[in-house]
Motif scaffolding. Structure first.
Motif, PDB file in Angstrom:
ATOM      1  N   GLY A   1      32.946  32.335  35.756  1.00  0.00           N
ATOM      2  CA  GLY A   1      33.651  31.377  36.595  1.00  0.00           C
ATOM      3  C   GLY A   1      34.155  30.167  35.842  1.00  0.00           C
ATOM      4  N   GLU A   2      34.129  30.235  34.501  1.00  0.00           N
ATOM      5  CA  GLU A   2      34.571  29.101  33.698  1.00  0.00           C
ATOM      6  C   GLU A   2      36.089  29.001  33.628  1.00  0.00           C
ATOM      7  OE1 GLU A   2      32.777  29.091  29.867  1.00  0.00           O
ATOM      8  OE2 GLU A   2      30.744  28.781  30.646  1.00  0.00           O
ATOM      9  N   ILE A   3      36.784  30.124  33.803  1.00  0.00           N
ATOM     10  CA  ILE A   3      38.237  30.107  33.831  1.00  0.00           C
ATOM     11  C   ILE A   3      38.703  30.935  35.020  1.00  0.00           C
ATOM     12  CG2 ILE A   3      38.527  29.749  31.345  1.00  0.00           C
ATOM     13  CD1 ILE A   3      38.981  32.679  30.988  1.00  0.00           C
ATOM     14  N   PRO A   4      39.847  30.596  35.607  1.00  0.00           N
ATOM     15  CA  PRO A   4      40.315  31.323  36.802  1.00  0.00           C
ATOM     16  C   PRO A   4      40.790  32.729  36.468  1.00  0.00           C
ATOM     17  CG  PRO A   4      41.946  29.718  36.096  1.00  0.00           C
ATOM     18  CD  PRO A   4      40.730  29.478  35.251  1.00  0.00           C
ATOM     19  N   HIS A   5      40.668  33.609  37.461  1.00  0.00           N
ATOM     20  CA  HIS A   5      41.112  34.987  37.279  1.00  0.00           C
ATOM     21  C   HIS A   5      41.740  35.501  38.564  1.00  0.00           C
ATOM     22  CE1 HIS A   5      37.196  35.692  39.250  1.00  0.00           C
ATOM     23  NE2 HIS A   5      37.798  36.764  39.745  1.00  0.00           N
ATOM     24  N   GLN A   6      42.476  36.566  38.444  1.00  0.00           N
ATOM     25  CA  GLN A   6      42.970  37.292  39.612  1.00  0.00           C
ATOM     26  C   GLN A   6      42.236  38.630  39.668  1.00  0.00           C
ATOM     27  OE1 GLN A   6      45.665  36.185  37.195  1.00  0.00           O
ATOM     28  NE2 GLN A   6      45.172  34.254  38.216  1.00  0.00           N
ATOM     29  N   GLY A   7      42.259  39.248  40.835  1.00  0.00           N
ATOM     30  CA  GLY A   7      41.575  40.524  40.993  1.00  0.00           C
ATOM     31  C   GLY A   7      40.242  40.354  41.676  1.00  0.00           C
ATOM     32  N   GLU A   8      39.441  41.416  41.660  1.00  0.00           N
ATOM     33  CA  GLU A   8      38.206  41.462  42.436  1.00  0.00           C
ATOM     34  C   GLU A   8      36.989  41.567  41.534  1.00  0.00           C
ATOM     35  OE1 GLU A   8      36.880  43.908  46.380  1.00  0.00           O
ATOM     36  OE2 GLU A   8      37.436  45.115  44.630  1.00  0.00           O
ATOM     37  N   LEU A   9      36.017  40.718  41.825  1.00  0.00           N
ATOM     38  CA  LEU A   9      34.720  40.757  41.151  1.00  0.00           C
ATOM     39  C   LEU A   9      33.673  40.903  42.237  1.00  0.00           C
ATOM     40  CD1 LEU A   9      33.030  40.444  38.545  1.00  0.00           C
ATOM     41  CD2 LEU A   9      33.116  37.965  38.899  1.00  0.00           C
ATOM     42  N   ARG A  10      33.051  42.090  42.321  1.00  0.00           N
ATOM     43  CA  ARG A  10      32.087  42.382  43.383  1.00  0.00           C
ATOM     44  C   ARG A  10      30.727  42.726  42.795  1.00  0.00           C
ATOM     45  NH1 ARG A  10      33.711  47.062  47.018  1.00  0.00           N
ATOM     46  NH2 ARG A  10      32.016  46.216  48.304  1.00  0.00           N
ATOM     47  N   PHE A  11      29.690  42.319  43.536  1.00  0.00           N
ATOM     48  CA  PHE A  11      28.318  42.618  43.142  1.00  0.00           C
ATOM     49  C   PHE A  11      27.688  43.422  44.274  1.00  0.00           C
ATOM     50  CE2 PHE A  11      29.529  38.478  41.371  1.00  0.00           C
ATOM     51  CZ  PHE A  11      29.479  38.789  40.023  1.00  0.00           C
ATOM     52  N   LEU A  12      27.169  44.611  43.939  1.00  0.00           N
ATOM     53  CA  LEU A  12      26.655  45.534  44.955  1.00  0.00           C
ATOM     54  C   LEU A  12      25.162  45.750  44.790  1.00  0.00           C
ATOM     55  CD1 LEU A  12      29.502  48.216  44.768  1.00  0.00           C
ATOM     56  CD2 LEU A  12      29.366  46.224  46.270  1.00  0.00           C
ATOM     57  N   ASP A  13      24.479  45.973  45.933  1.00  0.00           N
ATOM     58  CA  ASP A  13      23.048  46.256  45.892  1.00  0.00           C
ATOM     59  C   ASP A  13      22.823  47.769  45.860  1.00  0.00           C
ATOM     60  OD1 ASP A  13      23.449  47.221  48.473  1.00  0.00           O
ATOM     61  OD2 ASP A  13      22.475  45.503  49.449  1.00  0.00           O
TER      62      ASP A  13
ATOM     63  N   CYS B   1      25.157  47.026  40.766  1.00  0.00           N
ATOM     64  CA  CYS B   1      26.444  47.355  40.162  1.00  0.00           C
ATOM     65  C   CYS B   1      27.347  46.131  40.204  1.00  0.00           C
ATOM     66  CB  CYS B   1      27.094  48.528  40.894  1.00  0.00           C
ATOM     67  SG  CYS B   1      28.688  49.026  40.212  1.00  0.00           S
ATOM     68  N   THR B   2      27.998  45.858  39.108  1.00  0.00           N
ATOM     69  CA  THR B   2      29.036  44.838  39.051  1.00  0.00           C
ATOM     70  C   THR B   2      30.370  45.562  38.938  1.00  0.00           C
ATOM     71  OG1 THR B   2      27.576  43.254  37.941  1.00  0.00           O
ATOM     72  CG2 THR B   2      29.944  42.867  37.761  1.00  0.00           C
ATOM     73  N   LYS B   3      31.250  45.341  39.902  1.00  0.00           N
ATOM     74  CA  LYS B   3      32.552  46.006  39.906  1.00  0.00           C
ATOM     75  C   LYS B   3      33.652  45.004  39.600  1.00  0.00           C
ATOM     76  CE  LYS B   3      31.774  50.044  42.852  1.00  0.00           C
ATOM     77  NZ  LYS B   3      32.291  50.831  43.995  1.00  0.00           N
ATOM     78  N   ILE B   4      34.391  45.292  38.559  1.00  0.00           N
ATOM     79  CA  ILE B   4      35.523  44.464  38.152  1.00  0.00           C
ATOM     80  C   ILE B   4      36.774  45.299  38.398  1.00  0.00           C
ATOM     81  CG2 ILE B   4      36.612  43.297  36.192  1.00  0.00           C
ATOM     82  CD1 ILE B   4      33.751  43.087  34.981  1.00  0.00           C
ATOM     83  N   ASN B   5      37.574  44.892  39.398  1.00  0.00           N
ATOM     84  CA  ASN B   5      38.730  45.678  39.811  1.00  0.00           C
ATOM     85  C   ASN B   5      40.027  44.888  39.658  1.00  0.00           C
ATOM     86  OD1 ASN B   5      37.075  47.881  40.624  1.00  0.00           O
ATOM     87  ND2 ASN B   5      36.710  46.898  42.607  1.00  0.00           N
ATOM     88  N   ASN B   6      41.002  45.503  38.996  1.00  0.00           N
ATOM     89  CA  ASN B   6      42.330  44.901  38.836  1.00  0.00           C
ATOM     90  C   ASN B   6      42.241  43.457  38.340  1.00  0.00           C
ATOM     91  OD1 ASN B   6      43.581  47.277  39.915  1.00  0.00           O
ATOM     92  ND2 ASN B   6      43.040  46.550  41.966  1.00  0.00           N
ATOM     93  N   PHE B   7      41.368  43.248  37.374  1.00  0.00           N
ATOM     94  CA  PHE B   7      41.068  41.919  36.857  1.00  0.00           C
ATOM     95  C   PHE B   7      42.188  41.455  35.936  1.00  0.00           C
ATOM     96  CE2 PHE B   7      37.881  38.861  35.111  1.00  0.00           C
ATOM     97  CZ  PHE B   7      37.265  38.520  36.297  1.00  0.00           C
ATOM     98  N   ALA B   8      42.577  40.180  36.078  1.00  0.00           N
ATOM     99  CA  ALA B   8      43.634  39.629  35.236  1.00  0.00           C
ATOM    100  C   ALA B   8      43.368  38.151  34.980  1.00  0.00           C
ATOM    101  CB  ALA B   8      45.001  39.811  35.883  1.00  0.00           C
ATOM    102  N   VAL B   9      43.735  37.702  33.789  1.00  0.00           N
ATOM    103  CA  VAL B   9      43.651  36.288  33.434  1.00  0.00           C
ATOM    104  C   VAL B   9      44.962  35.897  32.775  1.00  0.00           C
ATOM    105  CG1 VAL B   9      42.521  34.544  32.005  1.00  0.00           C
ATOM    106  CG2 VAL B   9      41.145  36.300  33.136  1.00  0.00           C
ATOM    107  N   ASN B  10      45.605  34.868  33.325  1.00  0.00           N
ATOM    108  CA  ASN B  10      46.838  34.330  32.762  1.00  0.00           C
ATOM    109  C   ASN B  10      46.643  32.843  32.513  1.00  0.00           C
ATOM    110  OD1 ASN B  10      48.683  36.757  33.146  1.00  0.00           O
ATOM    111  ND2 ASN B  10      47.979  36.431  35.247  1.00  0.00           N
ATOM    112  N   LEU B  11      46.871  32.414  31.291  1.00  0.00           N
ATOM    113  CA  LEU B  11      46.781  31.005  30.948  1.00  0.00           C
ATOM    114  C   LEU B  11      48.175  30.525  30.581  1.00  0.00           C
ATOM    115  CD1 LEU B  11      43.482  30.983  28.845  1.00  0.00           C
ATOM    116  CD2 LEU B  11      43.787  30.493  31.275  1.00  0.00           C
ATOM    117  N   ALA B  12      48.683  29.574  31.365  1.00  0.00           N
ATOM    118  CA  ALA B  12      50.069  29.137  31.246  1.00  0.00           C
ATOM    119  C   ALA B  12      50.964  30.354  31.455  1.00  0.00           C
ATOM    120  CB  ALA B  12      50.309  28.462  29.903  1.00  0.00           C
ATOM    121  N   ASP B  13      51.794  30.671  30.480  1.00  0.00           N
ATOM    122  CA  ASP B  13      52.671  31.835  30.612  1.00  0.00           C
ATOM    123  C   ASP B  13      52.174  33.013  29.782  1.00  0.00           C
ATOM    124  OD1 ASP B  13      54.442  30.494  32.310  1.00  0.00           O
ATOM    125  OD2 ASP B  13      55.488  29.584  30.604  1.00  0.00           O
TER     126      ASP B  13
END
Length: 265
Positions: A67-79, A19-31
């Protein structure tokens, strides 16, 4: 279809991901806010299609996962035991490959440059050729081994890029509008192939696409993204959503009847 939390170790030895869990993910570039409050769970054996208007942040989401651009939030990989695991092996197919079509570069050269330190200008070792043929065979393209890249059709080139993304077999496969510029039949062949591969190797796949009718047939889950997740669910649930209908019109739902028993491989 494989159970969402299963992992076929015999077919995909690298697979420790379920499972790939993407939680509260955000990307802001400049403003500028590109993505905000994105929450998604991607399971093994499932093809999740990301749809949305231009500028919705679809490609940005894939690049942030890579991982090519920065992000905020959680990116988790589960077994399989729901425990966090190390970052998975990720395969990626871009929209386009930038290269000089007049250059004398073959498919074999591309694989050699991408998968080994052996200089392209040197002759390829037999083991390399066999590995490349095996990879191309997965996407029914072994006959393209010595073809020049500039001589490939759009569909053939995307098959080659898919074969490269599957070398070695990844845990997570990201496809960013992989059939852009390919004709209708070529698109259908490509999606049929991806659908088969996800079952064969129990892959987690995230696919960005504007081909809504084909996604209605091939995707397990659809995510309507417009800077945030507007809605997600099965193709029937999403394509019957009022906001999706308002944006794209009514999409005909035609469930895909595919034999995943492996017969005829």
């Amino acid at each position: 279809m494989a159970a969402p939390n299963s992992c076929k170790a015999t077919e995909n030895p690298a697979c420790g991901l379920c499972c790939t869990k993407i939680n509260n993910f955000a990307v802001n570039l400049a403003d500028t806010v590109i993505l905000q409050d994105v929450n998604l769970h991607i399971h093994c054996g499932e093809l999740t299609a990301i749809i949305g208007p231009n500028g919705a942040g679809k490609s940005t989401l894939l690049k942030a996962i890579l991982g090519e651009i920065p992000h905020q939030g959680e990116l988790r990989f589960l077994d399989a035991a729901n425990r966090s695991t190390s970052a998975p092996l990720v395969g990626y197919v871009p929209q386009h490959l930038d290269f000089d079509p007049g250059a004398p570069i073959s498919v074999m050269d591309l694989f050699g440059a991408s998968t080994s330190r052996w200089p392209v200008c040197w002759s390829h070792r037999q083991a390399q050729r066999l590995n490349c043929q095996t990879a191309l065979k997965r996407v029914q393209a072994s006959h393209l081994l010595d073809r020049r890249l500039g001589k490939l059709s759009g569909g053939e080139l995307q098959r080659v890029l898919l074969a490269l993304a599957l070398t070695p077999i990844p845990d997570l496969l990201l496809l960013d509008e992989p059939v852009s510029g390919v004709d209708q039949r070529g698109m259908e062949i490509f999606y049929e192939m991806v659908s088969d591969l996800r079952h064969r190797y129990d892959l987690s796949i995230i696919l960005v696409s504007h081909d809504l009718n084909l996604m209605a047939r091939y995707a397990d889950r659809i995510v309507y993204l417009n800077k945030t997740v507007i809605c997600s669910g099965t193709p029937a649930e999403v394509f019957n959503n009022d906001q999706v209908i308002k944006e794209f019109g009514k999409i005909e739902l035609c469930p895909l009847d595919v034999d995943h028993s492996g017969k005829g491989d």
